[in-house]
Design an enzyme around this catalytic site. Structure first.
Site, PDB file in Angstrom:
ATOM      1  N   GLU A 127      -0.633  -9.292  -0.795  1.00 35.58           N
ATOM      2  CA  GLU A 127      -2.072  -9.533  -0.630  1.00 35.58           C
ATOM      3  C   GLU A 127      -2.778  -9.561  -1.984  1.00 35.58           C
ATOM      4  O   GLU A 127      -3.670 -10.372  -2.227  1.00 35.58           O
ATOM      5  CB  GLU A 127      -2.664  -8.445   0.280  1.00 35.58           C
ATOM      6  CG  GLU A 127      -2.081  -8.510   1.685  1.00 35.58           C
ATOM      7  CD  GLU A 127      -2.529  -7.344   2.545  1.00 35.58           C
ATOM      8  OE1 GLU A 127      -1.945  -6.259   2.431  1.00 35.58           O
ATOM      9  OE2 GLU A 127      -3.480  -7.516   3.319  1.00 35.58           O
ATOM     10  N   GLY A 176       0.528  -4.985   0.800  1.00 43.76           N
ATOM     11  CA  GLY A 176      -0.600  -5.042  -0.128  1.00 43.76           C
ATOM     12  C   GLY A 176      -0.264  -5.710  -1.459  1.00 43.76           C
ATOM     13  O   GLY A 176      -1.162  -6.223  -2.132  1.00 43.76           O
ATOM     14  N   GLU A 187       3.821  -5.180   7.524  1.00 41.89           N
ATOM     15  CA  GLU A 187       2.978  -4.130   8.107  1.00 41.89           C
ATOM     16  C   GLU A 187       3.237  -3.887   9.581  1.00 41.89           C
ATOM     17  O   GLU A 187       3.155  -2.745  10.055  1.00 41.89           O
ATOM     18  CB  GLU A 187       1.487  -4.455   7.892  1.00 41.89           C
ATOM     19  CG  GLU A 187       0.996  -4.222   6.473  1.00 41.89           C
ATOM     20  CD  GLU A 187       1.103  -5.454   5.583  1.00 41.89           C
ATOM     21  OE1 GLU A 187       1.871  -6.380   5.945  1.00 41.89           O
ATOM     22  OE2 GLU A 187       0.438  -5.493   4.547  1.00 41.89           O
ATOM     23  N   ALA A 196       0.853  -1.180   0.000  1.00 41.17           N
ATOM     24  CA  ALA A 196       0.000   0.000   0.000  1.00 41.17           C
ATOM     25  C   ALA A 196       0.896   1.239   0.000  1.00 41.17           C
ATOM     26  O   ALA A 196       2.030   1.187   0.504  1.00 41.17           O
ATOM     27  CB  ALA A 196      -0.881  -0.002   1.241  1.00 41.17           C
TER      28      ALA A 196
HETATM   29  N1  CAA Z   1       4.509   3.175  -0.601  1.00 38.58           N
HETATM   30  C1  CAA Z   1       4.907   4.335  -1.151  1.00 38.58           C
HETATM   31  N2  CAA Z   1       6.069   4.512  -1.803  1.00 38.58           N
HETATM   32  C2  CAA Z   1       6.857   3.434  -1.911  1.00 38.58           C
HETATM   33  C3  CAA Z   1       6.530   2.193  -1.347  1.00 38.58           C
HETATM   34  C4  CAA Z   1       5.285   2.071  -0.691  1.00 38.58           C
HETATM   35  N3  CAA Z   1       4.843   0.924  -0.172  1.00 38.58           N
HETATM   36  N4  CAA Z   1       7.548   1.329  -1.603  1.00 38.58           N
HETATM   37  C5  CAA Z   1       8.460   2.003  -2.280  1.00 38.58           C
HETATM   38  N5  CAA Z   1       8.066   3.295  -2.471  1.00 38.58           N
HETATM   39  C6  CAA Z   1       8.773   4.365  -3.156  1.00 38.58           C
HETATM   40  C7  CAA Z   1       9.907   4.913  -2.301  1.00 38.58           C
HETATM   41  O1  CAA Z   1       9.417   5.850  -1.358  1.00 38.58           O
HETATM   42  C8  CAA Z   1      10.775   5.524  -3.369  1.00 38.58           C
HETATM   43  O2  CAA Z   1      10.192   6.739  -3.770  1.00 38.58           O
HETATM   44  P1  CAA Z   1      11.120   8.085  -3.921  1.00 38.58           P
HETATM   45  O3  CAA Z   1      12.085   7.723  -5.028  1.00 38.58           O
HETATM   46  O4  CAA Z   1      10.145   9.137  -4.299  1.00 38.58           O
HETATM   47  O5  CAA Z   1      11.793   8.274  -2.610  1.00 38.58           O
HETATM   48  C9  CAA Z   1      10.634   4.546  -4.551  1.00 38.58           C
HETATM   49  O6  CAA Z   1       9.410   3.856  -4.319  1.00 38.58           O
HETATM   50  C10 CAA Z   1      11.753   3.543  -4.618  1.00 38.58           C
HETATM   51  O7  CAA Z   1      11.810   2.843  -3.393  1.00 38.58           O
HETATM   52  P2  CAA Z   1      13.151   2.720  -2.511  1.00 38.58           P
HETATM   53  O8  CAA Z   1      14.052   3.878  -2.787  1.00 38.58           O
HETATM   54  O9  CAA Z   1      12.754   2.469  -1.096  1.00 38.58           O
HETATM   55  O10 CAA Z   1      13.781   1.405  -3.159  1.00 38.58           O
HETATM   56  P3  CAA Z   1      14.796   0.400  -2.439  1.00 38.58           P
HETATM   57  O11 CAA Z   1      15.322  -0.470  -3.528  1.00 38.58           O
HETATM   58  O12 CAA Z   1      15.760   1.110  -1.590  1.00 38.58           O
HETATM   59  O13 CAA Z   1      13.870  -0.494  -1.472  1.00 38.58           O
HETATM   60  C11 CAA Z   1      11.938  -1.748  -0.859  1.00 38.58           C
HETATM   61  C12 CAA Z   1      12.865  -1.320  -2.003  1.00 38.58           C
HETATM   62  C13 CAA Z   1      12.682  -2.686   0.100  1.00 38.58           C
HETATM   63  C14 CAA Z   1      10.756  -2.509  -1.491  1.00 38.58           C
HETATM   64  C15 CAA Z   1      11.442  -0.508  -0.086  1.00 38.58           C
HETATM   65  O14 CAA Z   1      10.937   0.418  -1.023  1.00 38.58           O
HETATM   66  C16 CAA Z   1      10.365  -0.770   0.909  1.00 38.58           C
HETATM   67  O15 CAA Z   1      10.633  -1.308   1.974  1.00 38.58           O
HETATM   68  N6  CAA Z   1       9.091  -0.387   0.599  1.00 38.58           N
HETATM   69  C17 CAA Z   1       8.000  -0.486   1.503  1.00 38.58           C
HETATM   70  C18 CAA Z   1       7.539  -1.911   1.701  1.00 38.58           C
HETATM   71  C19 CAA Z   1       6.410  -1.994   2.705  1.00 38.58           C
HETATM   72  O16 CAA Z   1       6.563  -1.698   3.866  1.00 38.58           O
HETATM   73  N7  CAA Z   1       5.220  -2.406   2.220  1.00 38.58           N
HETATM   74  C20 CAA Z   1       4.064  -2.542   3.049  1.00 38.58           C
HETATM   75  C21 CAA Z   1       3.238  -1.297   2.995  1.00 38.58           C
HETATM   76  S1  CAA Z   1       1.952  -1.296   4.200  1.00 38.58           S
HETATM   77  C22 CAA Z   1       0.677  -2.135   3.488  1.00 38.58           C
HETATM   78  O17 CAA Z   1       0.783  -2.699   2.409  1.00 38.58           O
HETATM   79  C23 CAA Z   1      -0.586  -2.063   4.292  1.00 38.58           C
HETATM   80  C24 CAA Z   1      -1.732  -2.877   3.824  1.00 38.58           C
HETATM   81  O18 CAA Z   1      -1.712  -4.097   3.790  1.00 38.58           O
HETATM   82  C25 CAA Z   1      -2.956  -2.220   3.500  1.00 38.58           C
END
Ligand code: CAA
Length: 269
Positions: free
Chosen positions: A122, A119, A142, A74
């Site tokens: 999911e 997500g 999460e 998400a």
């Molecule tokens: N939401 C919003 N933006 C995201 C994102 C997310 N889930 N995942 C990545 N991005 C964005 C980053 O913010 C970044 O944007 P900017 O260039 O504008 O800063 C871009 O995508 C590239 O990401 P990274 O620079 O972080 O890339 P990386 O290679 O260093 O890391 C990653 C990759 C390990 C996947 C890391 O991006 C990450 O940990 N992302 C989040 C994963 C996460 O926590 N997902 C769960 C979300 S909560 C959820 O899903 C709730 C639900 O069930 C409803």
């Protein structure tokens, strides 16, 4: 409609691409700069697309744009300012969208090419099954954000791999690689490249499309509905769907083709 012609509805949507080729719909989440993170617009685009899907589409693949991510979850930025009531609506929209995949009467394959986190994982679990590339990474992180999965993860992962293993993954929020995902039964098969992954998903759908489409729809419905009922109720659902097919032209064609030692020519009737 000629199903060999490539149709492209890409320009209609802001955050997804949808193309149809050989009767197979390819739905690509298209926010690669945000690793295809799911915001409200992505869900609205998917709902719009799936609601308008035409009868000539006999199988669906969902994947992510780029080499790096299927869907990284998400949209965390969008969630950072959400109120509780907005979160209820966001989660409900995720539930509605994921249920649409289950309700489609055609096979749906998630082709996971890279990160499938939160997500994203999911969304993949809402497909009928998951194929993945060797670089795929799965996880429900999460709890690291002080949250729980909100798009069906607590329900679908426990059903897929059992409550104990699901809890271990949710409590730790740890990522798993494709080998562990295969061993856990999350991924059906892994492939050495994104191209191989998509080709395999297409080949599987083409193979299924040779079979009776009413039979595929009925088997999908019975398997999905039976995951929540006891075996007696499940067998009753199977009995009803099995016998209903005896009233279809396709069933007569299928068994007669076998007896005549020829290929069946199914019409979906
Ligand atoms: N939401 C919003 N933006 C995201 C994102 C997310 N889930 N995942 C990545 N991005 C964005 C980053 O913010 C970044 O944007 P900017 O260039 O504008 O800063 C871009 O995508 C590239 O990401 P990274 O620079 O972080 O890339 P990386 O290679 O260093 O890391 C990653 C990759 C390990 C996947 C890391 O991006 C990450 O940990 N992302 C989040 C994963 C996460 O926590 N997902 C769960 C979300 S909560 C959820 O899903 C709730 C639900 O069930 C409803």
């Amino acid at each position: 409609m000629n199903t060999n012609v490539k149709e492209n509805n890409t320009e209609k949507y802001q955050t997804i691409r949808f193309e149809v080729e050989q009767g197979i719909g390819l739905l690509t989440i298209n926010r690669p700069d945000k690793l295809n993170a799911l915001n409200q617009q992505v869900f609205l685009d998917i709902v719009d697309c799936l609601s308008a899907i035409e009868d000539n589409v006999r199988g669906l693949i969902i994947t992510g744009e780029g080499q790096k991510a299927f869907i990284a979850g998400a949209d965390i930025k969008a969630m950072s300012t959400m109120t509780e009531s907005e979160a209820i609506a966001f989660s409900a929209l995720g539930h509605k969208t994921t249920m649409l995949f289950a309700d489609l009467p055609i096979p749906v394959i998630a082709a996971v090419n890279g990160f499938a986190l939160g997500g994203g994982f999911e969304m993949a679990m809402a497909a009928d099954f998951i194929y993945a590339s060797d670089n795929a990474v799965f996880g429900l992180p999460e709890t690291k954000l002080g949250l729980i999965p909100g798009f069906g993860g607590t329900q679908r992962l426990a059903r897929l791999i059992g409550a104990s293993k699901a809890k271990e993954l949710v409590f730790t929020g740890r990522n798993i690689n494709v080998d562990e995902a295969v061993n856990l039964g999350i991924v059906v098969q892994s492939f050495s490249s994104q191209e191989e992954l998509l080709n395999a998903a297409k080949a599987t759908l083409l193979q299924a499309m040779k079979n009776g489409q009413l039979a595929i729809a009925a088997s999908k419905k019975v398997i999905n509905e039976s995951s929540d009922v006891n075996i007696v109720e499940g067998l009753s659902l199977e009995n009803k769907a099995f016998s209903t097919l005896f009233g279809t032209k396709d069933m007569r064609e299928g068994v007669n083709a076998f007896l005549d030692k020829r290929s069946a020519n199914f019409t979906g009737k």
